[in-house]
Motif scaffolding. Structure first.
Motif, PDB file in Angstrom:
ATOM      1  N   LEU A 133      48.017  65.811  42.755  1.00  0.00           N
ATOM      2  CA  LEU A 133      49.118  67.255  42.027  1.00  0.00           C
ATOM      3  C   LEU A 133      49.556  68.023  42.855  1.00  0.00           C
ATOM      4  CD1 LEU A 133      49.671  68.122  39.034  1.00  0.00           C
ATOM      5  CD2 LEU A 133      47.403  69.323  38.740  1.00  0.00           C
ATOM      6  N   ALA A 134      50.306  68.547  42.605  1.00  0.00           N
ATOM      7  CA  ALA A 134      51.545  69.106  43.854  1.00  0.00           C
ATOM      8  C   ALA A 134      52.222  70.583  42.430  1.00  0.00           C
ATOM      9  CB  ALA A 134      52.309  69.105  44.742  1.00  0.00           C
ATOM     10  N   ASP A 154      54.458  56.533  42.813  1.00  0.00           N
ATOM     11  CA  ASP A 154      55.436  56.929  41.798  1.00  0.00           C
ATOM     12  C   ASP A 154      55.075  58.552  41.934  1.00  0.00           C
ATOM     13  OD1 ASP A 154      55.475  54.259  41.046  1.00  0.00           O
ATOM     14  OD2 ASP A 154      54.214  54.334  39.309  1.00  0.00           O
ATOM     15  N   ILE A 155      56.460  58.929  42.251  1.00  0.00           N
ATOM     16  CA  ILE A 155      56.546  60.374  42.100  1.00  0.00           C
ATOM     17  C   ILE A 155      57.358  60.210  40.919  1.00  0.00           C
ATOM     18  CG2 ILE A 155      58.432  62.326  43.599  1.00  0.00           C
ATOM     19  CD1 ILE A 155      58.405  60.253  45.691  1.00  0.00           C
ATOM     20  N   VAL A 156      56.450  61.762  40.241  1.00  0.00           N
ATOM     21  CA  VAL A 156      56.913  61.803  39.017  1.00  0.00           C
ATOM     22  C   VAL A 156      56.763  63.204  38.608  1.00  0.00           C
ATOM     23  CG1 VAL A 156      56.128  60.508  37.514  1.00  0.00           C
ATOM     24  CG2 VAL A 156      54.404  61.652  38.275  1.00  0.00           C
ATOM     25  N   ARG A 157      57.563  64.041  37.782  1.00  0.00           N
ATOM     26  CA  ARG A 157      58.136  65.498  37.530  1.00  0.00           C
ATOM     27  C   ARG A 157      57.638  65.830  36.806  1.00  0.00           C
ATOM     28  NH1 ARG A 157      62.188  62.623  39.612  1.00  0.00           N
ATOM     29  NH2 ARG A 157      63.611  62.848  41.304  1.00  0.00           N
ATOM     30  N   LEU A 158      56.696  67.261  36.339  1.00  0.00           N
ATOM     31  CA  LEU A 158      56.715  67.580  35.720  1.00  0.00           C
ATOM     32  C   LEU A 158      57.231  69.005  35.204  1.00  0.00           C
ATOM     33  CD1 LEU A 158      54.768  67.584  33.079  1.00  0.00           C
ATOM     34  CD2 LEU A 158      52.784  67.960  33.917  1.00  0.00           C
ATOM     35  N   TYR A 159      58.041  69.542  34.159  1.00  0.00           N
ATOM     36  CA  TYR A 159      58.496  71.051  34.926  1.00  0.00           C
ATOM     37  C   TYR A 159      59.008  70.911  32.558  1.00  0.00           C
ATOM     38  CZ  TYR A 159      62.714  68.658  35.935  1.00  0.00           C
ATOM     39  OH  TYR A 159      63.479  68.220  35.741  1.00  0.00           O
ATOM     40  N   ALA A 190      54.935  60.991  30.400  1.00  0.00           N
ATOM     41  CA  ALA A 190      54.945  59.617  31.823  1.00  0.00           C
ATOM     42  C   ALA A 190      53.929  60.160  32.834  1.00  0.00           C
ATOM     43  CB  ALA A 190      55.596  59.208  32.148  1.00  0.00           C
ATOM     44  N   ALA A 191      54.164  61.396  33.042  1.00  0.00           N
ATOM     45  CA  ALA A 191      54.044  62.321  34.081  1.00  0.00           C
ATOM     46  C   ALA A 191      52.046  62.942  33.831  1.00  0.00           C
ATOM     47  CB  ALA A 191      54.358  63.559  33.973  1.00  0.00           C
ATOM     48  N   ILE A 192      51.762  62.647  32.579  1.00  0.00           N
ATOM     49  CA  ILE A 192      50.148  63.486  32.128  1.00  0.00           C
ATOM     50  C   ILE A 192      49.569  61.815  31.991  1.00  0.00           C
ATOM     51  CG2 ILE A 192      48.701  64.332  30.417  1.00  0.00           C
ATOM     52  CD1 ILE A 192      51.279  65.999  29.878  1.00  0.00           C
ATOM     53  N   LYS A 193      50.113  60.798  31.910  1.00  0.00           N
ATOM     54  CA  LYS A 193      49.240  59.545  31.871  1.00  0.00           C
ATOM     55  C   LYS A 193      48.718  58.772  32.640  1.00  0.00           C
ATOM     56  CE  LYS A 193      51.350  57.759  28.421  1.00  0.00           C
ATOM     57  NZ  LYS A 193      52.167  56.026  27.466  1.00  0.00           N
ATOM     58  N   VAL A 210      52.384  60.952  42.596  1.00  0.00           N
ATOM     59  CA  VAL A 210      52.940  62.030  43.129  1.00  0.00           C
ATOM     60  C   VAL A 210      53.025  63.067  41.702  1.00  0.00           C
ATOM     61  CG1 VAL A 210      53.499  64.352  44.559  1.00  0.00           C
ATOM     62  CG2 VAL A 210      52.803  61.463  45.320  1.00  0.00           C
ATOM     63  N   VAL A 211      52.310  63.769  41.009  1.00  0.00           N
ATOM     64  CA  VAL A 211      53.416  64.825  40.347  1.00  0.00           C
ATOM     65  C   VAL A 211      53.351  65.882  40.262  1.00  0.00           C
ATOM     66  CG1 VAL A 211      52.535  65.727  37.872  1.00  0.00           C
ATOM     67  CG2 VAL A 211      51.455  63.349  38.442  1.00  0.00           C
ATOM     68  N   LEU A 212      55.218  66.047  40.797  1.00  0.00           N
ATOM     69  CA  LEU A 212      55.075  67.680  41.168  1.00  0.00           C
ATOM     70  C   LEU A 212      55.559  68.514  39.593  1.00  0.00           C
ATOM     71  CD1 LEU A 212      58.002  65.956  43.668  1.00  0.00           C
ATOM     72  CD2 LEU A 212      55.416  66.629  44.286  1.00  0.00           C
TER      73      LEU A 212
END
Length: 102
Positions: A7-8, A32-37, A47-50, A59-61
């Motif tokens: 988590l970054a 997998d690279i996922v975005r969260l904003y 999907a990012a939080i699961k 990798v959650v950005l």
């Protein structure tokens, strides 16, 4: 090598998108690279939080706004850029703008 997801925290959407582009093709095939904003739709945020599916990592950005409000199962490494976006009022223009600060 650390197992689990990463988590970054980054200051904003632009930095998240730029980092995702730079990571694409440079991470292991099982990652997998996922975005969260905030501007993402609910489905993308969920999907990012699961947790990552069995046998995969992610990798959650995320923006720092999520820093105090989420927990993502399976995260073993947290990276904080130390930067965030804060509103700053400019009396000369009468406008508020976002400024990246430490």
């Amino acid at each position: 090598t650390e197992q689990g997801s990463v988590l970054a925290f980054l200051p904003g959407q632009r930095e998240i998108e730029r980092t995702a582009e730079r990571l694409a093709g440079n991470v292991a095939a099982d990652t997998d690279i996922v975005r969260l904003y905030g501007q993402l739709d609910n489905k993308a945020q969920d999907a990012a939080i699961k947790p990552a599916p069995a046998g995969r990592r992610k990798v959650v950005l995320a923006t720092s706004i999520a820093e105090t409000s989420i927990t993502i199962d399976g995260v073993r490494v947290v990276i904080d850029s130390g930067l965030s976006r804060l509103p700053r009022y400019e009396p000369a223009s009468g406008l508020t703008r976002l400024e990246t600060v430490r």
